[in-house]
Design a protein around this motif. Structure first.
Motif, mmCIF file in Angstrom:
data_model
loop_
_atom_site.group_PDB
_atom_site.id
_atom_site.type_symbol
_atom_site.label_atom_id
_atom_site.label_comp_id
_atom_site.label_asym_id
_atom_site.label_seq_id
_atom_site.Cartn_x
_atom_site.Cartn_y
_atom_site.Cartn_z
ATOM 1 N N VAL A 77 0.790 1.639 5.460
ATOM 2 C CA VAL A 77 0.763 1.211 4.064
ATOM 3 C C VAL A 77 1.631 -0.029 3.882
ATOM 4 C CG1 VAL A 77 1.393 1.817 1.691
ATOM 5 C CG2 VAL A 77 0.302 3.521 3.187
ATOM 6 N N ILE A 78 1.071 -1.029 3.211
ATOM 7 C CA ILE A 78 1.810 -2.236 2.828
ATOM 8 C C ILE A 78 1.772 -2.324 1.309
ATOM 9 C CG2 ILE A 78 1.882 -4.756 2.960
ATOM 10 C CD1 ILE A 78 0.143 -4.398 5.564
ATOM 11 N N PHE A 79 2.930 -2.315 0.691
ATOM 12 C CA PHE A 79 2.971 -2.429 -0.772
ATOM 13 C C PHE A 79 2.942 -3.902 -1.170
ATOM 14 C CE2 PHE A 79 4.360 1.974 -0.760
ATOM 15 C CZ PHE A 79 3.737 2.465 -1.904
ATOM 16 N N LEU A 80 2.145 -4.188 -2.195
ATOM 17 C CA LEU A 80 2.075 -5.528 -2.776
ATOM 18 C C LEU A 80 2.184 -5.359 -4.284
ATOM 19 C CD1 LEU A 80 1.612 -8.564 -2.525
ATOM 20 C CD2 LEU A 80 -0.855 -8.133 -2.579
ATOM 21 N N ILE A 98 5.236 0.007 5.904
ATOM 22 C CA ILE A 98 5.690 -0.940 6.922
ATOM 23 C C ILE A 98 6.179 -2.245 6.312
ATOM 24 C CG2 ILE A 98 4.115 0.053 8.620
ATOM 25 C CD1 ILE A 98 2.424 -2.497 8.330
ATOM 26 N N ASP A 99 5.877 -2.466 5.011
ATOM 27 C CA ASP A 99 6.381 -3.665 4.346
ATOM 28 C C ASP A 99 6.253 -3.491 2.840
ATOM 29 O OD1 ASP A 99 7.486 -6.196 4.072
ATOM 30 O OD2 ASP A 99 6.201 -7.057 5.627
ATOM 31 N N PHE A 100 7.074 -4.218 2.094
ATOM 32 C CA PHE A 100 7.037 -4.195 0.638
ATOM 33 C C PHE A 100 7.095 -5.645 0.173
ATOM 34 C CE2 PHE A 100 8.128 -3.697 -3.724
ATOM 35 C CZ PHE A 100 7.748 -2.407 -4.095
ATOM 36 N N ALA A 113 1.736 -9.195 7.779
ATOM 37 C CA ALA A 113 1.963 -7.774 7.527
ATOM 38 C C ALA A 113 0.707 -6.959 7.824
ATOM 39 C CB ALA A 113 2.410 -7.566 6.085
ATOM 40 N N VAL A 114 -0.442 -7.486 7.417
ATOM 41 C CA VAL A 114 -1.704 -6.785 7.659
ATOM 42 C C VAL A 114 -1.983 -6.676 9.152
ATOM 43 C CG1 VAL A 114 -4.208 -6.979 7.446
ATOM 44 C CG2 VAL A 114 -2.747 -7.304 5.437
ATOM 45 N N ILE A 118 -2.472 -3.201 11.257
ATOM 46 C CA ILE A 118 -3.643 -2.884 12.075
ATOM 47 C C ILE A 118 -3.226 -2.587 13.516
ATOM 48 C CG2 ILE A 118 -5.748 -3.833 13.077
ATOM 49 C CD1 ILE A 118 -6.174 -5.339 10.448
ATOM 50 N N SER A 119 -2.343 -3.412 14.066
ATOM 51 C CA SER A 119 -1.887 -3.205 15.442
ATOM 52 C C SER A 119 -1.197 -1.853 15.597
ATOM 53 C CB SER A 119 -0.932 -4.329 15.862
ATOM 54 O OG SER A 119 -1.589 -5.579 15.894
#
Length: 223
Positions: A77-80, A98-100, A113-114, A118-119
């Motif tokens: 999950v990456i928050f935007l 994994i990131d905000f 971040a994306v 994916i990796s």
């Protein structure tokens, strides 16, 4: 199948802009304007990640993140968000994000971040496949062969194993040869590495235990 980036945001302008950014970089996307739409569209069989808004009507981003954890969904999950603060970002990261990132976001930063998301997901999926394959090999062993494995890991000599199990030494040699063949390893060193990899992936030791009075796990003079 190509990895899919799920975009969850109730702002149509953001969905359109982020979709264009990701598709221009060759990424498959699935834009969703509500958390419900995402839950209906999400395909656990496909690798990818989720770019998730924080503040949305109904179930918000943190609540969706918690729901995914409860369901055992490991998609990164990456928050935007346009309204995040430090306590909220810390909470999201502690829960596994994994990131905000904050809006407006730099395109290169979001793409990075994306790609990391994916990796990470692909790596976890490969590990699961490796673990499944290793377990499938272990399942081909007979009960007697499974009984012999701990002795081999402890570098016990064939004659010692034979004495402990009450069988002929030549029988132990046959078991040893078949074990190495079935597990696709060439030596006791390879067998040790194979079992260590299985233990790391499973997070627990195998179901069998060590032999009585074990010696060190590997000795170069084992026969």
């Amino acid at each position: 199948m190509n990895p899919t980036v799920y975009l969850v945001d109730d702002d149509p302008g953001v969905l359109t802009a982020v979709t264009r950014l990701l598709t221009s970089d060759g990424l498959a996307t699935c834009p969703c304007s509500t958390t419900r739409a995402f839950l209906d569209a999400y395909d656990a069989s496909m690798a990818g990640c989720v770019v998730l808004d924080l503040s949305m009507p109904g179930m918000n981003g943190l609540e969706l993140q918690a729901l995914l954890r409860e369901r055992g969904v490991g998609c990164p999950v990456i928050f935007l968000s346009g309204c995040g603060d430090i306590p909220t970002s810390v909470r999201a990261m502690k829960a596994g994000a994994i990131d905000f990132l904050t809006k407006p976001v730099d395109g290169a930063t979001l793409l990075d971040a994306v790609r990391r998301g994916i990796s990470l997901d692909e790596e976890v999926r490969r590990s699961r496949v490796d673990q499944h394959d290793a377990q499938a090999l272990l399942d081909t062993l007979t009960p007697r062969e499974r009984e012999v494995v701990p002795y081999l890991l402890a570098a016990r000599l064939n004659k010692q194993i034979a004495a402990d199990l009450g069988v002929a030494e030549k029988t132990v040699k046959v078991h040893r040869s078949r074990i190495l063949h079935k597990l696709g390893v060439r030596s006791l060193v390879d067998l040790v590495h194979f079992m260590e990899r299985v233990e790391r992936q499973a997070g627990t030791p195998p179901s069998w235990g060590p032999p009585a009075s074990p010696t060190p796990r590997f000795a170069s003079n084992a026969r």
